[in-house]
Design an enzyme around this catalytic site. Structure first.
Site, PDB file in Angstrom:
ATOM      1  N   HIS A   1      40.290  40.542  45.851  1.00 30.97           N
ATOM      2  CA  HIS A   1      41.383  40.735  44.886  1.00 30.97           C
ATOM      3  C   HIS A   1      40.794  40.641  43.480  1.00 30.97           C
ATOM      4  CE1 HIS A   1      44.702  39.973  47.895  1.00 30.97           C
ATOM      5  NE2 HIS A   1      43.703  39.330  48.495  1.00 30.97           N
TER       6      HIS A   1
ATOM      7  N   ARG B   1      42.332  41.540  40.720  1.00 35.40           N
ATOM      8  CA  ARG B   1      43.391  41.183  39.749  1.00 35.40           C
ATOM      9  C   ARG B   1      43.485  42.141  38.565  1.00 35.40           C
ATOM     10  NH1 ARG B   1      45.621  37.853  43.380  1.00 35.40           N
ATOM     11  NH2 ARG B   1      44.810  35.709  43.396  1.00 35.40           N
TER      12      ARG B   1
ATOM     13  N   HIS C   1      41.938  37.931  57.873  1.00 35.30           N
ATOM     14  CA  HIS C   1      41.795  36.461  57.813  1.00 35.30           C
ATOM     15  C   HIS C   1      42.461  35.738  58.999  1.00 35.30           C
ATOM     16  CE1 HIS C   1      45.630  37.102  55.865  1.00 35.30           C
ATOM     17  NE2 HIS C   1      45.140  37.262  54.656  1.00 35.30           N
TER      18      HIS C   1
ATOM     19  N   ASN D   1      47.607  44.119  45.350  1.00 37.48           N
ATOM     20  CA  ASN D   1      48.682  43.302  44.778  1.00 37.48           C
ATOM     21  C   ASN D   1      48.337  42.893  43.343  1.00 37.48           C
ATOM     22  OD1 ASN D   1      46.636  41.770  46.066  1.00 37.48           O
ATOM     23  ND2 ASN D   1      47.940  39.951  46.122  1.00 37.48           N
TER      24      ASN D   1
ATOM     25  N   HIS E   1      48.196  41.319  56.479  1.00 31.02           N
ATOM     26  CA  HIS E   1      48.286  39.875  56.316  1.00 31.02           C
ATOM     27  C   HIS E   1      49.333  39.403  57.309  1.00 31.02           C
ATOM     28  CE1 HIS E   1      48.446  36.112  53.664  1.00 31.02           C
ATOM     29  NE2 HIS E   1      49.331  35.893  54.637  1.00 31.02           N
TER      30      HIS E   1
ATOM     31  N   HIS F   1      37.293  42.491  51.532  1.00 31.82           N
ATOM     32  CA  HIS F   1      38.559  41.800  51.242  1.00 31.82           C
ATOM     33  C   HIS F   1      38.428  41.061  49.910  1.00 31.82           C
ATOM     34  CE1 HIS F   1      42.158  39.430  53.107  1.00 31.82           C
ATOM     35  NE2 HIS F   1      42.300  39.585  51.800  1.00 31.82           N
TER      36      HIS F   1
ATOM     37  N   ASP G   1      37.979  37.181  50.895  1.00 29.81           N
ATOM     38  CA  ASP G   1      39.332  37.078  50.340  1.00 29.81           C
ATOM     39  C   ASP G   1      39.283  36.482  48.938  1.00 29.81           C
ATOM     40  OD1 ASP G   1      42.039  37.215  49.994  1.00 29.81           O
ATOM     41  OD2 ASP G   1      42.565  35.791  51.583  1.00 29.81           O
TER      42      ASP G   1
END
Length: 439
Positions: free
Chosen positions: A62, A64, A233, A94, A179, A60, A304
């Site tokens: 991100h 970016r 999460h 995302n 999520h 998990h 996360d």
């Protein structure tokens, strides 16, 4: 017998127990467990006094990228990962623009080559407009899962209503990651709070019922459709107790933050650096997370990792963006929990290697066994270190665990037989490639 790499004298944590043995690596895979003393190799690592774990996985993250390189990129984020003992990570969709169609998946597949220090899986975003394509997208090479934001996202990436969620669950067959927060409750409660209130207001707004309601709705849909789900999460005692009755359709992730930090103290000490979604909660929920980890309810532990610029995090609530750095500190903090007796080293390996491999259908990774990828995380369980921001590789440069003294530290990361980190030094060039998943 000649090998590309020999790891000598370490205590190997295998699926059948821990034992001191030598490991031989050839062509990027584990060729032998237990190697004769006379064997030779192109390279030898002396692992005496160390524990040799299967390459640990953060499922998990991100990164970016594409997005803001001043905050994170695939190169900097995976560099942080290997410094923290992570050999494989799964990157969330995302980004700007998001990974939500075949063209963007293909672009990112090509983009990873020569930039990633560790192996990488790609999430694809489920949206209201790409539901008909999800069955094909989840089978794209390198895709670990479809990720659905059922709350707390931009409108373009959010599926908040039951009708679209059910359609998404019926599109495809692989396990789908969620999520889980109820967007309707979030929006209804927004008017109860005002700008500039204390950072602890974040956990009051996104209260336990917000998460629990979202999870109850998802479980009803999962049972109706028969779709395997992974609830990311999970942060509340209520959810963890409830999910025990849905093991036929649900697996469970808990974050290291929800196991380690506690509210409201974290907001008083960290300010905006403690704001994440779902929020860090009080001691009752942290105790429930540990109980669920011990009784097997929890399948995976992740970070996360979701960096933001320090200046952005310093803004008053609710203008400070939600998300914390974590991929580099995940292993040291979890090893400290091992040192404190909160979990065994074998359970850590289950949660951060075998568990992610099982949940996501990851091929060739997650255990030390002949024929598997030669991914290893070598750890010193007796090392005493202090987590310092000067060690953080992400450009944003901060961590919510700054100043934490830990026992246990990753001292080497090996990806498919190539040492990429040793004693806090990054070695060679990026060797990461796309992970493989069962279709």
């Amino acid at each position: 017998m000649h090998y590309d790499l020999l790891i000598r004298g370490g205590t190997c944590v295998t699926p059948w127990g821990s034992d001191t043995m030598d490991v031989g690596v050839r062509d990027g895979r584990i060729a032998a467990l237990g190697v004769p003393a006379g064997a030779t190799a192109e390279a030898v690592i002396d692992a005496a006094g160390l524990h040799v774990l299967p390459g640990l996985i953060d499922s998990h993250v991100h990164l970016r990228d594409p997005g803001d390189p001043a905050v994170e990129t695939i190169e900097t984020g995976t560099r942080a990962a290997i410094l923290g003992g992570i050999a494989t990570l799964f990157d969330m969709p995302n980004t700007v623009p998001p990974v939500a169609d075949a063209g963007r998946v293909a672009w990112k597949r090509d983009y990873v080559a020569g930039r990633s220090w560790c192996d990488i899986g790609l999430y694809v975003a489920g949206t209201k407009t790409n539901i008909d394509a999800l069955a094909a997208l989840e089978r794209e090479a390198g895709v670990c899962a479809v990720k659905v934001f059922a709350g707390s996202s931009t409108a373009a990436l959010m599926i908040e209503d039951d009708a679209h969620l059910e359609r998404a669950m019926r599109a495809g067959h692989r396990r789908m990651a969620f999520h889980s927060e109820d967007e309707y409750r979030l929006q209804a409660r927004k008017a109860l709070f005002s700008r500039g209130q204390p950072y602890r207001t974040h956990m009051a707004w996104r209260d336990p019922e917000c998460a629990f309601l979202g999870t109850r709705r998802l479980m009803a849909l999962a049972r109706r459709t028969g779709r395997a789900t992974h609830i990311l999460h999970v942060s509340t005692a209520e959810e963890l107790a409830y999910l025990r009755d849905f093991r036929d359709v649900a697996t469970v992730e808990v974050l290291v933050n929800h196991l380690t930090q506690v509210a409201p103290e974290c907001y008083d000490t960290l300010g905006g650096l403690g704001v994440m979604n779902p929020p860090i909660r009080d001691a009752r929920h942290r105790a429930a997370a540990w109980a669920a980890l011990r009784d097997g309810t929890v399948d995976t532990v992740g970070s996360d990792h979701a960096p933001h610029a320090r200046a952005a995090k310093a803004q008053p609530w609710p203008d400070c963006p939600a998300g914390l750095t974590g991929v580099q500190t995940l292993v040291p903090v979890m090893l400290d929990h091992v040192a404190a007796g909160r979990l065994s080293l074998a359970r850590l390996v289950d949660l951060m290697a075998a568990g992610p491999a099982r949940v996501y259908g990851l091929l060739g990774k997650g255990r030390i066994a002949a024929g598997y990828d030669a991914d290893f995380t070598l750890v010193d369980l007796k090392a005493h270190r202090r987590i310092e921001e000067s060690w953080i590789a992400s450009p944003c440069g901060w961590t919510p665990f700054a100043g934490l003294n830990v026992t246990g530290w990753p001292v080497a990361t090996i990806v498919r037989g190539t040492p990429v980190m040793r004693d806090d030094a990054v070695l060679g060039e990026p060797v990461g490639r796309l992970a493989r998943f069962a279709a």
